[in-house]
Design a protein around this motif. Structure first.
Motif, PDB file in Angstrom:
ATOM      1  N   THR A  44     -35.148 -14.712  52.705  1.00 16.09           N
ATOM      2  CA  THR A  44     -33.989 -14.969  53.564  1.00 16.09           C
ATOM      3  C   THR A  44     -33.139 -13.698  53.583  1.00 16.09           C
ATOM      4  N   PRO A  45     -33.446 -12.785  54.538  1.00 16.84           N
ATOM      5  CA  PRO A  45     -32.814 -11.459  54.549  1.00 16.84           C
ATOM      6  C   PRO A  45     -31.286 -11.490  54.646  1.00 16.84           C
ATOM      7  N   LEU A  46     -30.705 -12.536  55.236  1.00 16.46           N
ATOM      8  CA  LEU A  46     -29.238 -12.573  55.332  1.00 16.46           C
ATOM      9  C   LEU A  46     -28.617 -12.573  53.939  1.00 16.46           C
ATOM     10  N   ASP A  47     -29.312 -13.155  52.967  1.00 14.69           N
ATOM     11  CA  ASP A  47     -28.812 -13.183  51.582  1.00 14.69           C
ATOM     12  C   ASP A  47     -28.675 -11.775  51.006  1.00 14.69           C
ATOM     13  N   LEU A  76     -28.902  -9.542  61.036  1.00 12.96           N
ATOM     14  CA  LEU A  76     -29.507 -10.434  62.031  1.00 12.96           C
ATOM     15  C   LEU A  76     -30.973 -10.675  61.683  1.00 12.96           C
ATOM     16  N   VAL A  77     -31.383 -11.940  61.727  1.00  9.65           N
ATOM     17  CA  VAL A  77     -32.791 -12.293  61.505  1.00  9.65           C
ATOM     18  C   VAL A  77     -33.359 -12.796  62.820  1.00  9.65           C
ATOM     19  N   MET A  78     -34.554 -12.313  63.139  1.00 10.64           N
ATOM     20  CA  MET A  78     -35.214 -12.727  64.367  1.00 10.64           C
ATOM     21  C   MET A  78     -36.523 -13.429  64.005  1.00 10.64           C
ATOM     22  N   HIS A  79     -36.898 -14.443  64.792  1.00  6.44           N
ATOM     23  CA  HIS A  79     -38.170 -15.134  64.596  1.00  6.44           C
ATOM     24  C   HIS A  79     -38.928 -15.308  65.897  1.00  6.44           C
ATOM     25  N   SER A  80     -40.225 -15.141  65.822  1.00  6.19           N
ATOM     26  CA  SER A  80     -41.074 -15.779  66.813  1.00  6.19           C
ATOM     27  C   SER A  80     -41.379 -17.150  66.215  1.00  6.19           C
TER      28      SER A  80
END
Ligand code: PLP
Length: 379
Positions: free
Chosen positions: A180-183, A188-192
């Motif tokens: 969980t990169p926000l931690d 900003l986290v992006m997902h497909s």
């Protein structure tokens, strides 16, 4: 709440009108207002849709973020994230980035004047030489596609702090189950969501997640203004997929680890790229940064000719040849001609993507069947 509980309960409120435990598919374009401007937060389904809201709430919770926004595809999410860039702005991006992201940056945004530098970010020190006053964004993938290199997110965030640089992680390969990169302080986290989040190869979708209120507001404006929103049926499918994300990721990781070890011992197999293998250059970092090593494994045959890779891929029966990844079923792909087909050959090879490279998305089938399939195909 722990992750395996959140995937089942986050965003799940009984439907206010019926008590339905699962958010209904609100297949509607508009919402009747009590008076002009008097409504319950829903006016028109491009702006908001209750099924989408439930999914966005769930995704924000899984990534430990305050805000999530869903888009009609991963590419639409990336496009929304890049829209704040202006001519002259500079972006530093992972070198072996997803081919579609490379194409969007190089063929749509670069001609408009945005400057992209594709850098091997596994060497966080190298950032020094690539960040300047014009740098506005760092675009990262970790593990990278298809070589599964690991980037030290903490080190990159440290470099970028207080410089007005937005750090972004395409978290598609890992999913929030693994990291969980926000931690760590990523903006900003992006997902497909097409991949592990949906998990069943039946939907195309993207998402952006952040803790930054101002950034979220800007991105919500882009989402509503440009309108690349997913439909409610697709939101329902991803919500349904999320329920088993923890279980699926656990099995993906177990199977991939066994496949990687098995390939590593096979006499016809050359390099095996899997962060769970002790000889992988990012192994120590991945052990710290990720909760497990994920379901993607890439490898080269000792005989590196394209024809030999083709023979193996054609021989595989359970690992179907196809684009995409992260579904319950195993897939194999040939990065040089498929995901990275739009990257010129010289650049591709400089990235380390040879014609003999095969990428596996290891599914959740019985491991004995998967190893049997590989055994027959490689023999
Ligand atoms: C698939 C993928 C994308 C693009 O997402 P779509 O849903 O296909 O538009 C972006 N990044 C990565 C790492 C992907 O695997």
């Amino acid at each position: 709440m722990k992750f395996a509980t959140k995937v089942i309960h986050a965003g799940m409120e009984p439907d206010p009108s019926t008590g339905a435990i699962i958010p209904p598919i609100y297949q509607t374009s508009t919402f009747v207002q009590e008076g002009p401007g008097v409504h319950k937060g829903y006016t028109y389904a491009r702006s908001h849709n209750p099924t989408r809201t439930a999914l966005q709430t769930a995704l924000a919770s899984l990534e430990n973020g305050r805000h999530a926004l869903c888009f009609g595809s991963g590419m639409a999410a990336i496009d929304a994230a890049l829209r704040s860039l202006k001519p002259g702005d500079e972006v530093v991006a992972t070198a072996d980035i997803y081919g579609g992201t490379y194409r969007l940056m190089n063929q749509i945004y670069a001609p408009m004047g945005v400057i992209f530098r594709f850098v091997d970010l596994t060497d966080a020190e190298a950032l020094h030489t690539h960040i300047g006053p014009g740098t506005k964004m760092i675009w990262m993938e970790t593990p990278t596609n298809p070589l599964l290199k690991i980037i030290d997110l903490e080190a990159v965030v440290k470099h970028c702090q207080n410089r007005g640089i937005i750090t972004v992680v395409d978290n598609t390969f890992a999913s929030p189950y693994l990291q969980t990169p926000l931690d760590i302080g990523v903006d900003l986290v992006m997902h497909s969501a097409t991949k592990y989040l949906g998990g069943h190869s039946d939907v195309i979708m993207g998402a952006l997640i952040t803790n930054d209120d101002e950034l979220a507001q800007r991105l919500a404006f882009v989402q509503n203004t440009t309108g690349a929103v997913p439909g409610p049926q697709d939101c329902f499918l991803v919500l349904r997929g999320l329920k088993t994300l923890a279980l699926r990721m656990e099995r993906h990781g177990q199977n991939a680890m066994k496949v990687a070890h098995w390939l590593d011992l096979h006499p016809k197999v050359g390099a095996v790229y899997y962060p769970g293998l002790p000889q992988h250059p990012g192994h120590a970092l991945a052990s710290r940064q990720m909760r497990d090593f994920g379901g993607m494994v890439s490898f080269e045959l000792k005989d590196q000719r394209y024809e030999e890779a083709l023979r193996v891929m054609k021989g595989l029966e359970l690992f179907a040849l196809g684009e995409s990844l992260g579904g319950v079923e195993s897939l194999c792909a040939h990065p040089a001609s498929m995901s990275h087909g739009s990257v010129p050959k010289a650049e591709r090879e400089a990235m380390g993507i040879s014609d003999g490279l095969i990428r596996l998305s290891v599914g959740i089938e019985d491991i004995a069947d998967l190893l049997g399939d590989l055994e027959r195909a490689i023999a």
